[in-house]
Design a protein around this motif. Structure first.
Motif, PDB file in Angstrom:
ATOM      1  N   GLY A   1      -5.854  -7.079  -5.607  1.00  0.00           N
ATOM      2  CA  GLY A   1      -4.911  -6.023  -5.254  1.00  0.00           C
ATOM      3  C   GLY A   1      -3.615  -6.192  -6.015  1.00  0.00           C
ATOM      4  O   GLY A   1      -3.086  -7.307  -6.109  1.00  0.00           O
ATOM      5  N   ILE A   2      -3.088  -5.092  -6.552  1.00  0.00           N
ATOM      6  CA  ILE A   2      -1.855  -5.111  -7.344  1.00  0.00           C
ATOM      7  C   ILE A   2      -0.848  -4.153  -6.718  1.00  0.00           C
ATOM      8  O   ILE A   2      -1.169  -2.992  -6.476  1.00  0.00           O
ATOM      9  CB  ILE A   2      -2.135  -4.703  -8.806  1.00  0.00           C
ATOM     10  CG1 ILE A   2      -3.098  -5.695  -9.467  1.00  0.00           C
ATOM     11  CG2 ILE A   2      -0.837  -4.595  -9.602  1.00  0.00           C
ATOM     12  CD1 ILE A   2      -3.607  -5.240 -10.828  1.00  0.00           C
ATOM     13  N   GLU A   3       0.366  -4.639  -6.477  1.00  0.00           N
ATOM     14  CA  GLU A   3       1.420  -3.841  -5.841  1.00  0.00           C
ATOM     15  C   GLU A   3       2.694  -3.860  -6.696  1.00  0.00           C
ATOM     16  O   GLU A   3       3.247  -4.938  -6.963  1.00  0.00           O
ATOM     17  CB  GLU A   3       1.708  -4.391  -4.442  1.00  0.00           C
ATOM     18  CG  GLU A   3       3.030  -3.988  -3.832  1.00  0.00           C
ATOM     19  CD  GLU A   3       3.241  -2.493  -3.708  1.00  0.00           C
ATOM     20  OE1 GLU A   3       4.396  -2.059  -3.749  1.00  0.00           O
ATOM     21  OE2 GLU A   3       2.245  -1.744  -3.581  1.00  0.00           O
TER      22      GLU A   3
ATOM     23  N   ALA B   1       3.490  -7.958  -7.102  1.00  0.00           N
ATOM     24  CA  ALA B   1       2.594  -8.724  -6.248  1.00  0.00           C
ATOM     25  C   ALA B   1       1.141  -8.548  -6.652  1.00  0.00           C
ATOM     26  O   ALA B   1       0.733  -7.483  -7.133  1.00  0.00           O
ATOM     27  CB  ALA B   1       2.778  -8.307  -4.787  1.00  0.00           C
ATOM     28  N   ALA B   2       0.370  -9.610  -6.439  1.00  0.00           N
ATOM     29  CA  ALA B   2      -1.076  -9.568  -6.656  1.00  0.00           C
ATOM     30  C   ALA B   2      -1.733 -10.510  -5.662  1.00  0.00           C
ATOM     31  O   ALA B   2      -1.150 -11.532  -5.269  1.00  0.00           O
ATOM     32  CB  ALA B   2      -1.436  -9.961  -8.084  1.00  0.00           C
TER      33      ALA B   2
ATOM     34  N   LEU C   1       6.487 -11.867  -6.190  1.00  0.00           N
ATOM     35  CA  LEU C   1       7.771 -12.182  -6.811  1.00  0.00           C
ATOM     36  C   LEU C   1       8.735 -11.056  -6.503  1.00  0.00           C
ATOM     37  O   LEU C   1       8.518  -9.914  -6.902  1.00  0.00           O
ATOM     38  CB  LEU C   1       7.615 -12.359  -8.330  1.00  0.00           C
ATOM     39  CG  LEU C   1       6.913 -13.634  -8.803  1.00  0.00           C
ATOM     40  CD1 LEU C   1       6.981 -13.735 -10.320  1.00  0.00           C
ATOM     41  CD2 LEU C   1       7.541 -14.877  -8.180  1.00  0.00           C
ATOM     42  N   SER C   2       9.801 -11.385  -5.778  1.00  0.00           N
ATOM     43  CA  SER C   2      10.787 -10.381  -5.404  1.00  0.00           C
ATOM     44  C   SER C   2      11.864 -10.272  -6.470  1.00  0.00           C
ATOM     45  O   SER C   2      12.239 -11.257  -7.105  1.00  0.00           O
ATOM     46  CB  SER C   2      11.422 -10.745  -4.067  1.00  0.00           C
ATOM     47  OG  SER C   2      12.446  -9.832  -3.751  1.00  0.00           O
TER      48      SER C   2
ATOM     49  N   CYS D   1       4.324  -7.614   6.379  1.00  0.00           N
ATOM     50  CA  CYS D   1       5.007  -6.365   6.738  1.00  0.00           C
ATOM     51  C   CYS D   1       5.707  -5.771   5.526  1.00  0.00           C
ATOM     52  O   CYS D   1       5.729  -4.559   5.331  1.00  0.00           O
ATOM     53  CB  CYS D   1       6.031  -6.623   7.849  1.00  0.00           C
ATOM     54  SG  CYS D   1       5.299  -6.834   9.483  1.00  0.00           S
ATOM     55  N   THR D   2       6.308  -6.644   4.716  1.00  0.00           N
ATOM     56  CA  THR D   2       6.932  -6.186   3.483  1.00  0.00           C
ATOM     57  C   THR D   2       5.852  -6.002   2.416  1.00  0.00           C
ATOM     58  O   THR D   2       4.700  -6.398   2.598  1.00  0.00           O
ATOM     59  CB  THR D   2       7.993  -7.193   3.011  1.00  0.00           C
ATOM     60  OG1 THR D   2       7.407  -8.503   2.963  1.00  0.00           O
ATOM     61  CG2 THR D   2       9.167  -7.222   3.970  1.00  0.00           C
ATOM     62  N   ASP D   3       6.223  -5.400   1.280  1.00  0.00           N
ATOM     63  CA  ASP D   3       5.230  -5.067   0.247  1.00  0.00           C
ATOM     64  C   ASP D   3       4.569  -6.325  -0.307  1.00  0.00           C
ATOM     65  O   ASP D   3       5.245  -7.323  -0.598  1.00  0.00           O
ATOM     66  CB  ASP D   3       5.899  -4.297  -0.902  1.00  0.00           C
ATOM     67  CG  ASP D   3       6.418  -2.939  -0.466  1.00  0.00           C
ATOM     68  OD1 ASP D   3       6.085  -2.512   0.658  1.00  0.00           O
ATOM     69  OD2 ASP D   3       7.143  -2.303  -1.246  1.00  0.00           O
ATOM     70  N   ASN D   4       3.251  -6.267  -0.480  1.00  0.00           N
ATOM     71  CA  ASN D   4       2.486  -7.416  -0.969  1.00  0.00           C
ATOM     72  C   ASN D   4       1.157  -6.945  -1.542  1.00  0.00           C
ATOM     73  O   ASN D   4       0.725  -5.817  -1.307  1.00  0.00           O
ATOM     74  CB  ASN D   4       2.267  -8.411   0.172  1.00  0.00           C
ATOM     75  CG  ASN D   4       1.435  -7.828   1.300  1.00  0.00           C
ATOM     76  OD1 ASN D   4       0.206  -7.916   1.290  1.00  0.00           O
ATOM     77  ND2 ASN D   4       2.078  -7.180   2.277  1.00  0.00           N
ATOM     78  N   GLY D   5       0.492  -7.807  -2.277  1.00  0.00           N
ATOM     79  CA  GLY D   5      -0.772  -7.449  -2.898  1.00  0.00           C
ATOM     80  C   GLY D   5      -1.953  -7.508  -1.953  1.00  0.00           C
ATOM     81  O   GLY D   5      -2.949  -6.793  -2.139  1.00  0.00           O
TER      82      GLY D   5
END
Length: 353
Positions: A8-10, A17-18, A37-38, A310-314
């Motif tokens: 998964g790639i975000e 994120a992956a 990585l933020s 909850c926050t963006d992630n892969g």
């Protein structure tokens, strides 16, 4: 049905994120790796995300993030069943970077592409972490989105209510900026509120008691600004009290609007198996505590993924991709990135069949 392995790639905002996720034949899942990585420090000086800076950072680091996710999971590209990536909604530059990379990998290793709606990924994460069965009520609260959605299946989303102006996460961030707190504002407001008096300022509770579960935050945000101007210059305790009063008002609004949405679901003959809290605001502990009670009072339970999910992630993208792949839902390499993609326009198996 067999086990499925997905990458998964975000890249829809300021997280690159992956992740590698396994979905088992019985519908359960395991996160094998989840690398995020933020870019928070890159945007802090601007008080918000700068799209051009975000897109450039994605270009520079996405390959390394994917490599790290594969290495830590012990999975090779050829072992994957599909490549999933956010197809939108989001900042278009970032979406293009992630989706183009996913297409290139899918083409190179001859695997299917699954273009995932970013909001759908948030919606389905609780099925990975808490095994929540359909139907359930989704409360999606983040910097860009505030929605109440009846979720009856993969690709089956029925919007009950949403924000008329600011998203709740956006209201937190703007309030923090107004009060001189650093970016990102949500966690800063929550921390300040712990030291404040929530009863000091009588702030409005917009739309409380209204018959449809919609939100409006602009008036509340304006009320905070007017109070801040009235008592300026602000002491540290003034800021703490304003944050506490603001957060209490938001929580009251959330509780009332969720109760309304639970009633609406039952009026439509749907008994929710859970209230699912998703999005970055779901990391707020005060919000969680109140919604636990609201869910229990409404005859259901609260399901909240851990804060890092909850926050963006892969992982959420990989899981949503696996849920779709299990139903035979894949996408052509010609799929176009979408800066806007409402959740209730996501196709499920029936709409494609």
């Amino acid at each position: 049905m067999r086990d499925l392995l997905l990458l998964g790639i975000e890249t829809t905002c300021d997280e690159t994120a992956a992740a590698i996720v396994r979905r088992r034949a019985d519908g359960s899942g395991t996160i094998l790796s989840n690398v995020v990585l933020s870019q928070t420090e890159d945007h802090a000086a601007y008080g918000g995300v700068v799209p051009e800076i975000a897109a450039r950072a994605h270009v520079e680091i996405l390959d390394h993030v994917i490599e790290s996710a594969l290495r830590s999971s012990g999975v090779k590209l050829v072992e994957l069943d599909a490549i999933a990536a956010s197809g939108g909604p989001g900042l278009i530059g970032g979406v293009i970077v992630g989706l183009t990379t996913a297409k290139a990998i899918a083409l190179a290793v001859r695997k299917p592409l699954v273009a995932v709606n970013h909001l759908e990924a948030h919606a389905l994460t609780a099925r990975l972490t808490d095994a929540v069965p359909f139907p359930f009520l989704l409360l999606l609260v983040s910097g860009g989105h505030t929605q109440l959605v009846a979720v009856t299946g993969v690709g089956e989303y029925h919007k009950l209510g949403g924000t008329m102006d600011d998203a709740i996460g956006e209201a937190f961030d703007k309030t923090a900026k107004m009060l001189g707190l650093p970016y990102p504002g949500g966690p800063q407001v929550e921390r300040a509120a712990l030291k404040g008096d929530a009863s000091r300022f009588a702030l409005p509770r917009p739309l409380v008691g209204k018959p449809t579960p919609d939100f409006s935050l602009s008036g509340l945000k304006t009320a905070v600004r007017l109070e801040a101007l009235r008592i300026a210059p602000l002491s540290d305790q003034d800021v703490n009290d304003l944050c506490a009063s603001f957060q209490a008002a938001v929580i009251d609004v959330l509780a009332d609007r969720v109760r309304c949405a639970l009633r609406k679901m039952r009026e439509h003959g749907l008994k929710p198996n859970a209230l699912v809290l998703a999005g970055g605001v779901g990391a707020n502990q005060s919000v969680r505590r109140v919604l636990h009670k609201v869910a229990a009072d409404g005859g259901t339970r609260l399901a909240v993924p851990p804060p890092e999910l909850c926050t963006d992630n892969g992982a959420m993208i990989a899981w949503a991709g696996a849920e779709r792949l299990a139903l035979g839902l894949t996408d052509e390499l010609s799929f176009a990135p979408r800066p806007r993609w409402p959740l209730d326009e996501v196709e499920g198996a029936e709409s494609r069949g």
